[in-house]
Structure formats: C-alpha cells, structure tokens
Design an enzyme around this catalytic site. Sequence first.
Site, PDB file in Angstrom:
ATOM      1  N   SER A  25       0.842  -1.202   0.000  1.00 25.01           N
ATOM      2  CA  SER A  25       0.000   0.000   0.000  1.00 25.01           C
ATOM      3  C   SER A  25       0.873   1.246   0.000  1.00 25.01           C
ATOM      4  O   SER A  25       2.106   1.152   0.086  1.00 25.01           O
ATOM      5  CB  SER A  25      -0.938   0.021   1.212  1.00 25.01           C
ATOM      6  OG  SER A  25      -0.191   0.102   2.412  1.00 25.01           O
ATOM      7  N   GLY A  26       0.235   2.388  -0.101  1.00 21.86           N
ATOM      8  CA  GLY A  26       0.882   3.680   0.083  1.00 21.86           C
ATOM      9  C   GLY A  26       2.168   3.885  -0.704  1.00 21.86           C
ATOM     10  O   GLY A  26       2.258   3.572  -1.896  1.00 21.86           O
ATOM     11  N   VAL A  69       8.292  -8.212   8.268  1.00 19.24           N
ATOM     12  CA  VAL A  69       9.674  -7.752   8.486  1.00 19.24           C
ATOM     13  C   VAL A  69      10.138  -7.912   9.928  1.00 19.24           C
ATOM     14  O   VAL A  69      11.332  -7.783  10.203  1.00 19.24           O
ATOM     15  CB  VAL A  69       9.895  -6.284   8.018  1.00 19.24           C
ATOM     16  CG1 VAL A  69       9.705  -6.145   6.519  1.00 19.24           C
ATOM     17  CG2 VAL A  69       9.020  -5.307   8.794  1.00 19.24           C
ATOM     18  N   TYR A 162       7.112   6.690  17.049  1.00 19.76           N
ATOM     19  CA  TYR A 162       7.357   6.947  15.620  1.00 19.76           C
ATOM     20  C   TYR A 162       8.519   7.922  15.456  1.00 19.76           C
ATOM     21  O   TYR A 162       9.450   7.679  14.671  1.00 19.76           O
ATOM     22  CB  TYR A 162       6.085   7.509  14.981  1.00 19.76           C
ATOM     23  CG  TYR A 162       6.151   7.621  13.475  1.00 19.76           C
ATOM     24  CD1 TYR A 162       5.972   6.506  12.665  1.00 19.76           C
ATOM     25  CD2 TYR A 162       6.397   8.844  12.857  1.00 19.76           C
ATOM     26  CE1 TYR A 162       6.028   6.606  11.287  1.00 19.76           C
ATOM     27  CE2 TYR A 162       6.455   8.956  11.484  1.00 19.76           C
ATOM     28  CZ  TYR A 162       6.268   7.838  10.696  1.00 19.76           C
ATOM     29  OH  TYR A 162       6.329   7.942   9.323  1.00 19.76           O
ATOM     30  N   LYS A 166      12.121   7.006  13.669  1.00 21.46           N
ATOM     31  CA  LYS A 166      12.547   7.627  12.407  1.00 21.46           C
ATOM     32  C   LYS A 166      13.848   8.415  12.581  1.00 21.46           C
ATOM     33  O   LYS A 166      14.689   8.445  11.682  1.00 21.46           O
ATOM     34  CB  LYS A 166      11.425   8.506  11.861  1.00 21.46           C
ATOM     35  CG  LYS A 166      10.187   7.715  11.422  1.00 21.46           C
ATOM     36  CD  LYS A 166      10.518   6.718  10.320  1.00 21.46           C
ATOM     37  CE  LYS A 166       9.289   6.000   9.795  1.00 21.46           C
ATOM     38  NZ  LYS A 166       9.596   5.070   8.694  1.00 21.46           N
TER      39      LYS A 166
HETATM   40  N1  LIG Z   1       2.520   8.798   4.140  1.00 26.46           N
HETATM   41  C1  LIG Z   1       3.298   9.735   4.661  1.00 26.46           C
HETATM   42  O1  LIG Z   1       2.940  10.910   4.695  1.00 26.46           O
HETATM   43  C2  LIG Z   1       4.661   9.372   5.177  1.00 26.46           C
HETATM   44  C3  LIG Z   1       5.512  10.412   5.565  1.00 26.46           C
HETATM   45  C4  LIG Z   1       6.777  10.101   6.044  1.00 26.46           C
HETATM   46  C5  LIG Z   1       7.202   8.797   6.108  1.00 26.46           C
HETATM   47  N2  LIG Z   1       6.346   7.793   5.735  1.00 26.46           N
HETATM   48  C6  LIG Z   1       6.854   6.420   5.811  1.00 26.46           C
HETATM   49  O2  LIG Z   1       6.609   5.765   4.585  1.00 26.46           O
HETATM   50  C7  LIG Z   1       6.536   4.364   4.806  1.00 26.46           C
HETATM   51  C8  LIG Z   1       5.273   3.821   4.154  1.00 26.46           C
HETATM   52  O3  LIG Z   1       4.150   4.328   4.839  1.00 26.46           O
HETATM   53  P1  LIG Z   1       2.783   4.703   4.124  1.00 26.46           P
HETATM   54  O4  LIG Z   1       2.498   6.111   4.451  1.00 26.46           O
HETATM   55  O5  LIG Z   1       2.805   4.262   2.720  1.00 26.46           O
HETATM   56  O6  LIG Z   1       1.749   3.853   5.013  1.00 26.46           O
HETATM   57  P2  LIG Z   1       0.900   2.537   4.700  1.00 26.46           P
HETATM   58  O7  LIG Z   1       0.038   2.745   3.497  1.00 26.46           O
HETATM   59  O8  LIG Z   1       0.229   2.238   6.000  1.00 26.46           O
HETATM   60  O9  LIG Z   1       1.981   1.444   4.343  1.00 26.46           O
HETATM   61  C9  LIG Z   1       2.738   0.770   5.321  1.00 26.46           C
HETATM   62  C10 LIG Z   1       3.313  -0.466   4.673  1.00 26.46           C
HETATM   63  O10 LIG Z   1       4.145  -1.134   5.638  1.00 26.46           O
HETATM   64  C11 LIG Z   1       3.821  -2.503   5.613  1.00 26.46           C
HETATM   65  N3  LIG Z   1       4.087  -3.132   6.913  1.00 26.46           N
HETATM   66  C12 LIG Z   1       3.670  -2.734   8.141  1.00 26.46           C
HETATM   67  N4  LIG Z   1       4.061  -3.616   9.073  1.00 26.46           N
HETATM   68  C13 LIG Z   1       4.753  -4.586   8.411  1.00 26.46           C
HETATM   69  C14 LIG Z   1       5.395  -5.780   8.810  1.00 26.46           C
HETATM   70  N5  LIG Z   1       5.425  -6.173  10.103  1.00 26.46           N
HETATM   71  N6  LIG Z   1       5.991  -6.547   7.865  1.00 26.46           N
HETATM   72  C15 LIG Z   1       5.966  -6.181   6.565  1.00 26.46           C
HETATM   73  N7  LIG Z   1       5.385  -5.065   6.118  1.00 26.46           N
HETATM   74  C16 LIG Z   1       4.771  -4.282   7.042  1.00 26.46           C
HETATM   75  C17 LIG Z   1       2.344  -2.572   5.243  1.00 26.46           C
HETATM   76  O11 LIG Z   1       2.067  -3.818   4.608  1.00 26.46           O
HETATM   77  P3  LIG Z   1       1.253  -5.049   5.269  1.00 26.46           P
HETATM   78  O12 LIG Z   1       0.263  -4.467   6.238  1.00 26.46           O
HETATM   79  O13 LIG Z   1       0.623  -5.707   4.079  1.00 26.46           O
HETATM   80  O14 LIG Z   1       2.303  -5.878   5.904  1.00 26.46           O
HETATM   81  C18 LIG Z   1       2.252  -1.447   4.230  1.00 26.46           C
HETATM   82  O15 LIG Z   1       2.573  -1.916   2.943  1.00 26.46           O
HETATM   83  C19 LIG Z   1       6.574   4.173   6.316  1.00 26.46           C
HETATM   84  O16 LIG Z   1       7.878   3.829   6.732  1.00 26.46           O
HETATM   85  C20 LIG Z   1       6.200   5.547   6.841  1.00 26.46           C
HETATM   86  O17 LIG Z   1       6.694   5.764   8.136  1.00 26.46           O
HETATM   87  C21 LIG Z   1       5.103   8.058   5.273  1.00 26.46           C
END
Ligand SMILES: NC(=O)c1ccc[n+]([C@@H]2O[C@H](COP(=O)([O-])OP(=O)(O)OC[C@H]3O[C@@H](n4cnc5c(N)ncnc54)[C@H](OP(=O)(O)O)[C@@H]3O)[C@@H](O)[C@H]2O)c1
Length: 257
Positions: A25-26, A69, A162, A166
Amino acid sequence: MMGERDRRNLFDVDGRVIIVTGASSGLGQQFAHALHAAGAQVVAVARRKDRLDRLAAECPGLDARPLDVTDSAACAALVEDVHQAYGRIDGLVNNAGVGTPAPAIEEDLDQFRHVIDVNLTSVFHLSRLVAKPMLAAAQGSVVNIASIYGLGSTYPVGDASYAASKAAVINLTRDLAGQWSKRGVRVNAIAPGFFRSEMAEELFTSEKAHQRITLATPMRRTGEPGELDGAVIFLLSDASSFVTGATLAVDGGWSSH
Ligand SMILES: NC(=O)c1ccc[n+]([C@@H]2O[C@H](COP(=O)([O-])OP(=O)(O)OC[C@H]3O[C@@H](n4cnc5c(N)ncnc54)[C@H](OP(=O)(O)O)[C@@H]3O)[C@@H](O)[C@H]2O)c1
C-alpha cells in the site's frame, strides 16, 4: 570520468534487482510501480498477500513475496532466496513502517517496542542481510524511508515511538554508510513530508489537520503520488554515485524552517 553515454543513463535502474518492503500500500506500492516502470526487477514484500497479488497482476514480471519484516528468520530466508533466484541484489528500499499516534503517558510499552521493531530493527536486520552479497559484489544501494518526523518532533500530534524510530533510522543510515561505503555499498535515507496513505489518512480526512500541515509547508500543499519517485530512483541509480549517509527531505519545504 563520466562519458556522454553514461550521462544519458545516469538514472538507469534497468534490470537492477531491488527489494521494496511495505509494497502492499501507500508509498511502497508507488515505489514498486515506479521502479518496475523504470525496468528494475522488483521484489515486492509485505504481509497482505492479496494486495501483493494485485500489484503483481498490474506489473508483469514483478516478484511478490509475503514477508513480515519483524520475523528475523523469514527476512534471512527471503534475502537468501532472492539472491539465489537472481544471482545478485542491487537495491533495498526499507519502506515498511507503522505509526499510531498516542500520548506518551498512555502509549503501551509493547506498542512502543512494536513500532521500534518494524520501523528500526527490521531496517537494521534487512540492511545487513542484503549488505553481505552487496559487499561481496562491491556495489549496492540501500534506501531507508525515514520521515520529516525523524528530523524533529511530531508536535502537535504526539507520537514518541514513531519520532524516535525515524530519528534512529536517520542515524542508522549514517552509521551503515560509514561502515560500508568504502566497499561500494551506499546507504541513504529519504524523509518524506505528507503523502496520502493508509497510515496518513487522518491527516487528509480531517480538515483541521490538513489545514495545519499545509500551512506549515512552504509549498502549501501535501505530496502527490509519484513525487517520491525521482528521489528513490536517484538514490538507487548511478546518478547518486557519490551520495551516501545522506537524508533527502522530499517535503515541499516543511523541514526547511
Ligand atoms: N505517508 C506519509 O505521509 C509518510 C511520511 C513520512 C514517512 N512515511 C513512511 O513511509 C513508509 C510507508 O508508509 P505509508 O504512508 O505508505 O503507510 P501505509 O500505506 O500504511 O503502508 C505501510 C506499509 O508497511 C507494511 N508493513 C507494516 N508492518 C509490516 C510488517 N510487520 N511486515 C511487513 N510489512 C509491514 C504494510 O504492509 P502489510 O500491512 O501488508 O504488511 C504497508 O505496505 C513508512 O515507513 C512511513 O513511516 C510516510
């Protein structure tokens, strides 16, 4: 010295074997699409198999493999299998992450430990697993997805686990770069600003929250899908051949003030 021909292919990731975590996702799903479109052999991992199957159907040739992971043995097996299958690993995007804002006084200790496990410990573990074949080949690039919340606090949100995870990813990036760069393996981080995703959904559905973050962003908007593609391709390609230990903010200027 770089010739004309190399310059034309500066951002080339064609044929590179790149593992992307959290690809269901995302941002991770977007990275998988972008790298696949750029010709990379993407190995997309996450827990939700149905989501990965959909991604694989959209991206012919993409290799989707379920992985938690936080399961250290499963991570080791995955890296071993990928190395066996392709004979090399060129890149790793440590993108999987979780975040559940909570007042520090109320945050359950097990929840804090879980966030550190997913966002930090898995990044350390997967990075050193891929580093073995990368160091043997004297080439490779690890890209860690940190956050602007690793550059400062989450104020006024409140998400200590968080923010701590990070910030630690950013310094882990520097330390691994210090250990591996002389042997051809670069390690960098991206600090994204605000992008719509499952994790960030509340920031987009709450008008108040959305107004707060756009006002704090010099570009006065959130990131559009695809606006991290350039950064990740840059760091995985030879265009960034002298960049290591760096954290690239892609945030519309949020961290600049
Ligand atoms: N969106 C933002 O604004 C933003 C800003 C700064 C940083 N980030 C970072 O970007 C990254 C992606 O986040 P996102 O915003 O795209 O959120 P998201 O849509 O909630 O995606 C999170 C992803 O992490 C995976 N995940 C979570 N726990 C896991 C585990 N135990 N094993 C394997 N995969 C796992 C989920 O897949 P499954 O549930 O299928 O395992 C999902 O694909 C994160 O590190 C987040 O901190 C996001």
